[in-house]
Every structure is written in structure tokens, then in C-alpha cells.
Design a protein around this motif. Structure first.
Motif, short mmCIF file in Angstrom:
data_model
loop_
_atom_site.label_atom_id
_atom_site.label_comp_id
_atom_site.label_asym_id
_atom_site.label_seq_id
_atom_site.Cartn_x
_atom_site.Cartn_y
_atom_site.Cartn_z
N ASP A 63 -2.11 -0.90 10.37
CA ASP A 63 -3.50 -1.07 10.79
C ASP A 63 -3.87 -0.15 11.75
N LEU A 64 -2.93 0.60 12.43
CA LEU A 64 -3.11 1.39 13.27
C LEU A 64 -3.38 2.99 13.07
N VAL A 65 -3.12 3.02 11.61
CA VAL A 65 -3.11 4.49 11.28
C VAL A 65 -3.99 4.70 10.04
N LEU A 66 -4.58 5.68 9.75
CA LEU A 66 -5.45 5.93 8.88
C LEU A 66 -4.43 5.73 7.47
N GLU A 67 -5.17 5.31 6.37
CA GLU A 67 -4.68 5.20 5.24
C GLU A 67 -4.00 6.61 4.70
N SER A 68 -4.63 7.57 4.88
CA SER A 68 -4.15 8.78 4.52
C SER A 68 -2.82 9.23 5.21
N ASP A 69 -2.81 8.87 6.52
CA ASP A 69 -1.19 8.77 7.13
C ASP A 69 -0.20 8.26 6.40
N VAL A 70 -0.43 6.87 5.86
CA VAL A 70 0.52 6.33 5.07
C VAL A 70 0.78 7.24 3.73
N PRO A 86 5.12 0.09 3.63
CA PRO A 86 4.08 -0.19 4.59
C PRO A 86 3.75 -1.55 4.93
N VAL A 87 3.76 -2.01 6.08
CA VAL A 87 3.17 -3.21 6.40
C VAL A 87 2.41 -3.34 7.70
N SER A 88 1.70 -4.42 7.71
CA SER A 88 1.10 -4.62 8.85
C SER A 88 1.30 -6.05 9.58
N SER A 89 2.19 -6.34 10.19
CA SER A 89 2.78 -7.50 10.89
C SER A 89 1.18 -8.24 11.39
N ARG A 90 0.57 -7.39 11.99
CA ARG A 90 -0.64 -8.08 12.41
C ARG A 90 -1.56 -8.85 11.43
N LEU A 137 -0.73 -9.22 8.18
CA LEU A 137 0.07 -9.80 7.18
C LEU A 137 -0.17 -9.20 5.75
N THR A 138 -0.16 -7.75 5.77
CA THR A 138 -0.16 -7.12 4.51
C THR A 138 1.20 -6.20 4.28
N GLY A 139 1.45 -6.20 3.07
CA GLY A 139 2.53 -5.46 2.62
C GLY A 139 3.93 -6.34 2.44
N PHE A 140 3.60 -7.57 2.63
CA PHE A 140 4.83 -8.65 2.70
C PHE A 140 5.48 -8.88 1.08
N GLU A 141 4.37 -9.02 0.43
CA GLU A 141 4.79 -9.40 -1.25
C GLU A 141 5.88 -8.41 -1.57
N ASP A 142 5.60 -7.07 -1.23
CA ASP A 142 6.55 -6.03 -1.75
C ASP A 142 7.99 -6.07 -1.24
N ILE A 143 8.09 -6.51 0.13
CA ILE A 143 9.20 -6.84 0.82
C ILE A 143 9.94 -7.87 0.30
N TYR A 144 9.33 -9.03 -0.16
CA TYR A 144 9.75 -10.26 -0.66
C TYR A 144 10.29 -9.92 -2.14
N SER A 145 9.42 -9.00 -2.56
CA SER A 145 9.95 -8.47 -4.27
C SER A 145 11.15 -7.91 -4.15
N GLU A 146 11.31 -7.02 -3.12
CA GLU A 146 12.56 -5.99 -3.09
C GLU A 146 13.95 -7.42 -2.66
N MET A 147 13.66 -8.34 -1.83
CA MET A 147 14.58 -9.27 -1.40
C MET A 147 14.94 -10.14 -2.59
N SER A 148 13.90 -10.43 -3.42
CA SER A 148 14.09 -11.36 -4.56
C SER A 148 14.98 -10.76 -5.70
N MET A 149 14.52 -9.60 -5.92
CA MET A 149 15.38 -8.38 -6.84
C MET A 149 17.03 -8.59 -6.29
N PHE A 150 17.26 -8.30 -4.99
CA PHE A 150 18.56 -8.14 -4.65
C PHE A 150 19.09 -9.41 -4.62
#
Ligand SMILES: Nc1nc2c(ncn2[C@@H]2O[C@H](COP(=O)(O)OP(=O)(O)OP(=O)(O)O)[C@@H](O)[C@H]2O)c(=O)[nH]1
Ligand SMILES: [Mg+2]
Length: 259
Positions: A172-179, A226-230, A232-245
Motif C-alpha cells: 500500500d506504500l508503493v505504486l502498482e508499477s513498483d510492484v 505482494p501483500v499489504s498487511s495493513r 489485508l490484500t494478497g493473502f489468498e495467494d499465500i493461503y493457496s500456496e500453503m494449501s498446495m504444500f
């Protein structure tokens, strides 16, 4: 437990906030999640913990008992934590159907580069461990910053040799183009090299060029999360990776049911 996620990374990158948000996301999506705080030096933790090392080990007490400053006390605390591993292990065992998230000390070297870290992961995870390396997007958005985070990531990997997620927090602190840039750099080291040379024209080019080639030629090209913990974005991708593993991805689709 279903699986464990050990959260590490440099000081202040948002590890504890990431733990809080990961737990919140999991619970919101119908999964059981627990957070264990393993940082005896934490002044404040932004989550309700199921276990808090500060109840077992007091840095202030170590400092006065051993006549140490805060850094020396942290090292003694890390050793004391190892001595208490069996007790912590028996608490972890109570969380059968849970994802257990471990928050680790702000000083990355205490968990990662001392002998105790890998022992701790092996003992507490029952062989079901992933690591999340949390980097700060603001720091990683310059080519030299990105390379330094990447090298740190590789260094952590060399210590644990477990599946690792390269988490870019605070998006959330950087531009989308940075990501987008960082994702491109990870996929194509030539782009990273070009950007780096533009930033640091007088640096020892061949040296870093060879290191980046080594990343490319090894399996070190990694997917970024890429996530923003502030926010709560990007967490579904992390869960998906954890679930796969951890579960072979049997319920990956349900992770997106709120989308
Ligand atoms: N804007 C923004 N701030 C964040 C985010 N995640 C964490 N922060 C802030 O970054 C600061 C550090 O967060 P912590 O979660 O304490 O970081 P940490 O890595 O656990 O810190 P140490 O354990 O001391 O190394 C706090 O002010 C957080 O509110 C994020 O995604 N976006
Ligand atoms: Mg912390």
C-alpha cells in the motif's frame, strides 16, 4: 496442526502485522489459525496470541540477572527458548486442525543465523513447515534494495532449506508499477541487471552480474507474494500456496470463495 508458517525477515518489515493479518484472513475464511509469539523482545504484538514467549522469558530479568545489554540478553533468551522447546512443543500439539503461525524476533540473525533456528523449526513443525520471508516493498523497490533483499532471502534459505515464500509487504506504500517492476525483475534477471546498472553505474558490475546469473541458473527465481498487511490484500495467494504444500491443494478453490 495442518501446517506451520515461520515468519522471518529484517527488522520492521511488518512480520508481526503480517502474522496478525494472516491469522485474520484464515479465520475470516473459515480456517482455524493460531499465532505463537517467539519474540521475547516484542514490546507490542498486534494479534491475540495463543502462546507468548514473553510469559516464559523476560528480557528485563535476563538483563539484570546476567548484567547484559539488550542484544546480549536477546542471545541468552534465544538459548533459553531452546531449553523450553519441549514445553512449547506440547502446547503446539493442542492445535491439531490449525494453521500455526510463528512470529520470530525482530533481529533476524537471532532466529535465522544462530544454531537454534533450524532446530526450533524442526521441533515445532512436526515436519510441516514453510517459511515466509517478509520484505518491505518500499526498501525493495529500488534495484539495489531488491538485490539486497533477495540475497538475504537466499541466505535464510541456505539455513533452513524449507519451502519459502518471498513476501513483499506494505504494497500500500508503493505504486502498482513498483510492484510490477519487482515481479519483472524476479522473472528476468537481465532486466534487474539493467535497472541496477542504471542506478549504480560505478558499482562492481561483474561481481553483481555474476551473482544475478547464479540466481537465474539455480532454482532461486522465486514467485513473489505482494501483500499489504495493513489492507489485508494478497493473502489468498499465500493461503493457496500453503494449501498446495500442506494438503495438496484440496481446498484451494474455496480460498477464493469471497472473491
Ligand atoms: N503501511 C503499512 N504499514 C505496515 C504494514 N505492515 C506493517 N506495517 C507497519 O510497519 C511497522 C512495523 O510493523 P511490525 O509488524 O511491528 O514489524 P516487525 O517486522 O514485526 O518489527 P520487528 O519485530 O520489530 O522487527 C508498524 O508501524 C506497522 O504498522 C503494511 O502492510 N502497510
Ligand atoms: Mg515483530
Amino acid at each position: 496442526m495442518i501446517g506451520s508458517l515461520f515468519v522471518t525477515g529484517p527488522a520492521g518489515t511488518g512480520k508481526s502485522t503480517f502474522c496478525a493479518s494472516m491469522k485474520e484472513w484464515l479465520i475470516k475464511n473459515g480456517y482455524d489459525a493460531a499465532v505463537f509469539n517467539l519474540d521475547p523482545g516484542a514490546e507490542f504484538i498486534p494479534y491475540e496470541s495463543e502462546f507468548d514467549i514473553r510469559e516464559m522469558i523476560s528480557l528485563e530479568q535476563i538483563m539484570s540477572e546476567y548484567n547484559l545489554g539488550p542484544n546480549g540478553a536477546q542471545i541468552v533468551a534465544a538459548d533459553l527458548l531452546l531449553e523450553n522447546l519441549s514445553r512449547i512443543e506440547s502446547i503446539v500439539e493442542q492445535f491439531q486442525d490449525y494453521y500455526v503461525i510463528f512470529d520470530t524476533p525482530g533481529q533476524i540473525e537471532l532466529f535465522t543465523f544462530r544454531h537454534g533456528g533450524p532446530i526450533l523449526v524442526d521441533k515445532l513443525s512436526s515436519g510441516k513447515a514453510m517459511l515466509a520471508f517478509v520484505a518491505d516493498s518500499v526498501l525493495a523497490s529500488s534495484p539495489s534494495g531488491y538485490i539486497s533483499q533477495k540475497m538475504l532471502f537466499a541466505s535464510v534459505m541456505s539455513r533452513f532449506y524449507k519451502p519459502m515464500l518471498f513476501v513483499l509487504n506494505k504494497t500500500d506504500l508503493v505504486l502498482e508499477s513498483d510492484v510490477e517492476n519487482m515481479i519483472r525483475w524476479e522473472a528476468d534477471t537481465e532486466l534487474l541487471k539493467d535497472a541496477f546498472l542504471e542506478e549504480k553505474q560505478d558499482m562492481v558490475k561483474d561481481y553483481f552480474s555474476s551473482i544475478l546469473d547464479a540466481f537465474r541458473d539455480s532454482d532461486m527465481l522465486t514467485r513473489l507474494f505482494p501483500v499489504s498487511s495493513r489492507d489485508l490484500t494478497g493473502f489468498e495467494d499465500i493461503y493457496s500456496e500453503m494449501s498446495m504444500f500442506f494438503k495438496g491443494g484440496e481446498d484451494v478453490d474455496t480460498a477464493y470463495r469471497d472473491d
